[in-house]
Write a protein that holds these residues in place. Sequence first.
Motif, PDB file in Angstrom:
ATOM      1  N   ALA A 199       0.930  -1.128  -0.028  1.00 44.91           N
ATOM      2  CA  ALA A 199       0.080  -0.051  -0.052  1.00 44.91           C
ATOM      3  C   ALA A 199       0.960   1.022   0.061  1.00 44.91           C
ATOM      4  CB  ALA A 199      -0.868  -0.004   1.260  1.00 44.91           C
ATOM      5  N   CYS A 200       1.941   1.278   0.780  1.00 40.11           N
ATOM      6  CA  CYS A 200       2.800   2.627   0.707  1.00 40.11           C
ATOM      7  C   CYS A 200       3.449   2.733  -0.667  1.00 40.11           C
ATOM      8  CB  CYS A 200       4.154   2.037   1.868  1.00 40.11           C
ATOM      9  SG  CYS A 200       3.409   2.401   3.262  1.00 40.11           S
ATOM     10  N   LYS A 201       3.775   1.790  -1.013  1.00 45.49           N
ATOM     11  CA  LYS A 201       4.479   2.047  -2.532  1.00 45.49           C
ATOM     12  C   LYS A 201       3.375   2.420  -3.532  1.00 45.49           C
ATOM     13  CE  LYS A 201       8.026  -1.494  -2.618  1.00 45.49           C
ATOM     14  NZ  LYS A 201       8.184  -2.981  -2.281  1.00 45.49           N
ATOM     15  N   GLU A 202       2.011   1.885  -3.363  1.00 51.46           N
ATOM     16  CA  GLU A 202       1.164   2.465  -4.330  1.00 51.46           C
ATOM     17  C   GLU A 202       0.919   3.964  -3.850  1.00 51.46           C
ATOM     18  OE1 GLU A 202      -0.547   0.574  -6.574  1.00 51.46           O
ATOM     19  OE2 GLU A 202      -0.418  -1.390  -5.643  1.00 51.46           O
ATOM     20  N   LEU A 203       0.726   4.108  -2.775  1.00 54.59           N
ATOM     21  CA  LEU A 203       0.624   5.620  -2.232  1.00 54.59           C
ATOM     22  C   LEU A 203       1.719   6.643  -2.673  1.00 54.59           C
ATOM     23  CD1 LEU A 203      -0.840   5.010   1.164  1.00 54.59           C
ATOM     24  CD2 LEU A 203      -1.855   6.154  -0.484  1.00 54.59           C
ATOM     25  N   MET A 204       3.007   5.991  -2.688  1.00 55.93           N
ATOM     26  CA  MET A 204       4.091   7.098  -2.973  1.00 55.93           C
ATOM     27  C   MET A 204       4.029   7.195  -4.311  1.00 55.93           C
ATOM     28  SD  MET A 204       7.126   5.202  -0.677  1.00 55.93           S
ATOM     29  CE  MET A 204       8.196   5.772  -1.778  1.00 55.93           C
ATOM     30  N   SER A 205       3.574   6.412  -5.072  1.00 56.28           N
ATOM     31  CA  SER A 205       3.719   6.744  -6.642  1.00 56.28           C
ATOM     32  C   SER A 205       2.404   7.606  -6.770  1.00 56.28           C
ATOM     33  CB  SER A 205       3.492   5.570  -7.467  1.00 56.28           C
ATOM     34  OG  SER A 205       2.397   4.925  -7.224  1.00 56.28           O
ATOM     35  N   MET A 206       1.217   7.686  -6.036  1.00 58.92           N
ATOM     36  CA  MET A 206       0.291   8.479  -6.384  1.00 58.92           C
ATOM     37  C   MET A 206       0.704   9.807  -5.964  1.00 58.92           C
ATOM     38  SD  MET A 206      -1.686   6.287  -7.701  1.00 58.92           S
ATOM     39  CE  MET A 206      -3.065   7.647  -8.253  1.00 58.92           C
ATOM     40  N   CYS A 207       1.462   9.938  -4.839  1.00 57.39           N
ATOM     41  CA  CYS A 207       2.117  11.213  -4.224  1.00 57.39           C
ATOM     42  C   CYS A 207       2.776  11.895  -5.188  1.00 57.39           C
ATOM     43  CB  CYS A 207       2.979  11.081  -3.046  1.00 57.39           C
ATOM     44  SG  CYS A 207       2.047  10.802  -1.229  1.00 57.39           S
ATOM     45  N   GLN A 208       3.740  11.227  -5.866  1.00 59.02           N
ATOM     46  CA  GLN A 208       4.449  11.714  -6.963  1.00 59.02           C
ATOM     47  C   GLN A 208       3.735  12.332  -7.968  1.00 59.02           C
ATOM     48  OE1 GLN A 208       7.568  11.934  -6.361  1.00 59.02           O
ATOM     49  NE2 GLN A 208       8.589  10.389  -5.838  1.00 59.02           N
ATOM     50  N   GLU A 209       2.759  11.634  -8.228  1.00 57.26           N
ATOM     51  CA  GLU A 209       1.808  12.178  -9.296  1.00 57.26           C
ATOM     52  C   GLU A 209       1.226  13.469  -9.173  1.00 57.26           C
ATOM     53  OE1 GLU A 209      -0.447   9.769 -11.726  1.00 57.26           O
ATOM     54  OE2 GLU A 209       1.153   8.176 -11.666  1.00 57.26           O
ATOM     55  N   VAL A 210       0.933  13.642  -7.767  1.00 60.06           N
ATOM     56  CA  VAL A 210       0.155  14.884  -7.366  1.00 60.06           C
ATOM     57  C   VAL A 210       1.254  15.980  -7.101  1.00 60.06           C
ATOM     58  CG1 VAL A 210      -1.850  15.657  -5.983  1.00 60.06           C
ATOM     59  CG2 VAL A 210      -1.346  13.213  -6.010  1.00 60.06           C
ATOM     60  N   THR A 211       2.293  15.870  -6.897  1.00 58.66           N
ATOM     61  CA  THR A 211       3.145  16.775  -6.263  1.00 58.66           C
ATOM     62  C   THR A 211       3.472  17.886  -7.432  1.00 58.66           C
ATOM     63  OG1 THR A 211       4.567  14.995  -5.406  1.00 58.66           O
ATOM     64  CG2 THR A 211       5.538  17.158  -5.364  1.00 58.66           C
ATOM     65  N   PRO A 212       3.463  17.529  -8.896  1.00 61.37           N
ATOM     66  CA  PRO A 212       3.536  18.781  -9.587  1.00 61.37           C
ATOM     67  C   PRO A 212       2.371  19.632  -9.468  1.00 61.37           C
ATOM     68  CG  PRO A 212       3.916  16.735 -10.738  1.00 61.37           C
ATOM     69  CD  PRO A 212       3.638  16.382  -9.461  1.00 61.37           C
ATOM     70  N   VAL A 213       1.118  19.529  -9.118  1.00 64.33           N
ATOM     71  CA  VAL A 213       0.156  20.097  -9.041  1.00 64.33           C
ATOM     72  C   VAL A 213       0.132  20.988  -7.827  1.00 64.33           C
ATOM     73  CG1 VAL A 213      -2.285  20.266  -9.024  1.00 64.33           C
ATOM     74  CG2 VAL A 213      -1.306  18.238 -10.106  1.00 64.33           C
ATOM     75  N   LEU A 214       0.765  20.290  -6.887  1.00 58.40           N
ATOM     76  CA  LEU A 214       0.759  21.376  -5.697  1.00 58.40           C
ATOM     77  C   LEU A 214       1.983  22.349  -5.777  1.00 58.40           C
ATOM     78  CD1 LEU A 214       1.016  18.675  -2.870  1.00 58.40           C
ATOM     79  CD2 LEU A 214      -0.928  19.738  -3.698  1.00 58.40           C
ATOM     80  N   GLN A 215       3.168  21.828  -6.581  1.00 55.07           N
ATOM     81  CA  GLN A 215       4.173  22.661  -6.655  1.00 55.07           C
ATOM     82  C   GLN A 215       3.517  23.897  -7.706  1.00 55.07           C
ATOM     83  OE1 GLN A 215       6.737  19.806  -8.532  1.00 55.07           O
ATOM     84  NE2 GLN A 215       8.161  19.845  -6.280  1.00 55.07           N
ATOM     85  N   GLU A 216       2.772  23.677  -8.714  1.00 55.32           N
ATOM     86  CA  GLU A 216       2.559  24.662  -9.406  1.00 55.32           C
ATOM     87  C   GLU A 216       1.420  25.579  -8.874  1.00 55.32           C
ATOM     88  OE1 GLU A 216       0.688  24.438 -13.929  1.00 55.32           O
ATOM     89  OE2 GLU A 216       1.749  22.707 -13.142  1.00 55.32           O
ATOM     90  N   CYS A 217       0.701  25.117  -7.990  1.00 56.27           N
ATOM     91  CA  CYS A 217      -0.172  25.983  -7.157  1.00 56.27           C
ATOM     92  C   CYS A 217       0.749  26.793  -6.027  1.00 56.27           C
ATOM     93  CB  CYS A 217      -1.145  24.958  -6.060  1.00 56.27           C
ATOM     94  SG  CYS A 217      -1.906  25.746  -4.940  1.00 56.27           S
ATOM     95  N   LEU A 218       1.594  26.436  -5.888  1.00 58.36           N
ATOM     96  CA  LEU A 218       2.543  27.333  -4.861  1.00 58.36           C
ATOM     97  C   LEU A 218       3.286  28.313  -5.838  1.00 58.36           C
ATOM     98  CD1 LEU A 218       4.123  24.834  -2.363  1.00 58.36           C
ATOM     99  CD2 LEU A 218       2.903  26.708  -1.897  1.00 58.36           C
ATOM    100  N   LEU A 219       3.756  27.839  -6.820  1.00 59.80           N
ATOM    101  CA  LEU A 219       4.361  28.722  -7.764  1.00 59.80           C
ATOM    102  C   LEU A 219       3.518  29.966  -8.093  1.00 59.80           C
ATOM    103  CD1 LEU A 219       6.821  26.771  -9.898  1.00 59.80           C
ATOM    104  CD2 LEU A 219       7.350  28.447  -8.526  1.00 59.80           C
ATOM    105  N   ASN A 220       2.150  29.699  -8.573  1.00 66.09           N
ATOM    106  CA  ASN A 220       1.419  30.578  -8.902  1.00 66.09           C
ATOM    107  C   ASN A 220       0.913  31.670  -7.800  1.00 66.09           C
ATOM    108  OD1 ASN A 220      -0.011  30.587 -11.753  1.00 66.09           O
ATOM    109  ND2 ASN A 220       0.715  28.504 -11.311  1.00 66.09           N
ATOM    110  N   ALA A 221       1.248  31.116  -6.550  1.00 63.18           N
ATOM    111  CA  ALA A 221       0.616  32.006  -5.442  1.00 63.18           C
ATOM    112  C   ALA A 221       1.795  33.089  -5.213  1.00 63.18           C
ATOM    113  CB  ALA A 221       0.575  31.290  -4.308  1.00 63.18           C
ATOM    114  N   CYS A 222       3.000  32.827  -5.802  1.00 67.68           N
ATOM    115  CA  CYS A 222       4.067  33.680  -5.527  1.00 67.68           C
ATOM    116  C   CYS A 222       4.098  35.034  -6.437  1.00 67.68           C
ATOM    117  CB  CYS A 222       5.552  33.023  -6.030  1.00 67.68           C
ATOM    118  SG  CYS A 222       6.145  31.833  -5.056  1.00 67.68           S
TER     119      CYS A 222
END
Lengths: 269, 283
Positions: free
Chosen positions: A230-253
């Motif tokens: 389960a952890c492995k699955e979750l980690m790969s899902m986390c990796q996929e969402v990360t760019p979206v979070l980063q973009e959200c933060l960058l846009n807030a700058c």
Amino acid sequence: MAEQLKVEKYWVLVLQEQPSLLVVLKVGVNGKAKGSAYVEAGNTKVITAIYGPREILRRQDFRMKGILYCEVKIANFATQMRAEGNKEAREQELSAVLRHSLEPVVCLHLYPKSQIDVYVHVLEDDGSCLATLITCAGLALCDAAIQTYDLIVGMGLVSFFHLLYCLCESMLDNRYIGGNIYMDPTHDEEKESASSGENGSVIIGLMPSVQQLATIFQYGDVSAQSVTKACKELMSMCQEVTPVLQECLLNACPNSPIAEAEHDDQPDL
Amino acid sequence: MTLSEGEKKYILDSVNDDCRIDGRQRNNYRLMQVETDVIDHANGSARLRIGETEVLVCVKAELETPKPETPDRGAIQFFIDCSANASPQFAGRGGNELASDIQSCLDRAFSSPSVLDYTALCVERGHFSWTLFVDILILQCGGNLYDAVSLGVKAALYNTVIAKVAVKFLADNKPEVEVSSDPSKGFKLDVTNVPCFMTFLRIGNHCVLDPSLEEESCGQGSLVVGITVQGIVTHVRKVGPGSFHPTSMEDALNTANAIGPLIHMQLLSKLKEETADKRGFLR
């Protein structure tokens, strides 16, 4: 495939397969706080504010490392029944887990003799509360310009394990970006898992660029292998969402080159 | 405990070489001592000692009205007292944080229905069921509290005897409890599936089991794994600062899977031996 939309200042992830489920991200929602974020995953809504770093006045608390103070509050109206279950115990547990998961993320040695306050309010809890609030607190910490080793991404897993793997594998094949929507179990699903035997839930907080698990939280009946899987699955899902979070933060700058470039390209929606 | 840099380095190197400061290997536990039936007033009690850590666990059962959502089930509640005797850090409200951490871990680990037969604790559906109040007192703190507490809880639950009661309905349909006049009549709980915690403290790149206080002060965070005799994981939680690499977490879970059932079997066989060995007042 998922589609990213920018609606005013909110980041919205829309899944074509399930357009009713949304993930909404926004940082800087509270002007008074040093940093703040709002995350909505499905029906679960969480808002976080960061105050500090501020000086610790009591002498006995003197430490060369900074202190993180986390407080999670669940609104009385957040659950189906008003103030469901043992709300205070749940708040305490969530606060402790959040503190343990943020401690490895924040560069506490850079904040000697000071305290950083993290206040989280759960406005609505429809499952995956912990995962959502970890992500939300991570975004808020970045928004507050607190020095961190990495962004922390929280992710929870659907509870029924035999069903889960078919779900997950098909998801990974199709590469849905907003995968956590499927992963986030809803309140009813969480309840169902608690009542039947062979089930459990796993929630992780991942630091995606250093590949470290800042937190792991599991309950229910699961074999050790399933937890690892389960952890492995979750980690790969986390990796996929990360760019979206980063973009959200960058846009807030303010004045971020990416935000400006995007602004030129896209008309406001 | 405050250690100098030199001492920390020594501990770190000893863990790397798989020969810890007290001569143990990374996966070895310290000597454990367990004694049951230490408190007369309780339904069950146990004193457990691992190295220098000592806990006293006491179970009291009380008849209560079951919750409306679970009318045919009893309940279990944990209360932990970190006494200042154990460590001066716990004076005043100093131990509250640790106590609530351990308590919420226990609550989670016991929340799964397979752990205890909660329906056996029901006396009369919707009217009476037993609630087990488990009070845990930490007498001495020498590291590895989570494991000591959970093993103590298991021993105390093993020792617990609950009175047999019958419920009679009076003329106006009011239930009344009748307690059997023979105090030796009672039932024992089935503790086979009660989980125990295994704490993996990460020191450097390795995880150690059953850390001492010195090792805890130079660890970077620990993984608490609640595991049953069948190797079913009922709770995992990371506590303390520090993060885990996915592979070290996987290693820890595999070790738990390999060692956990053995600890359970050892504990149960010793408990059986101890109970059989009791001859009157003098043991």
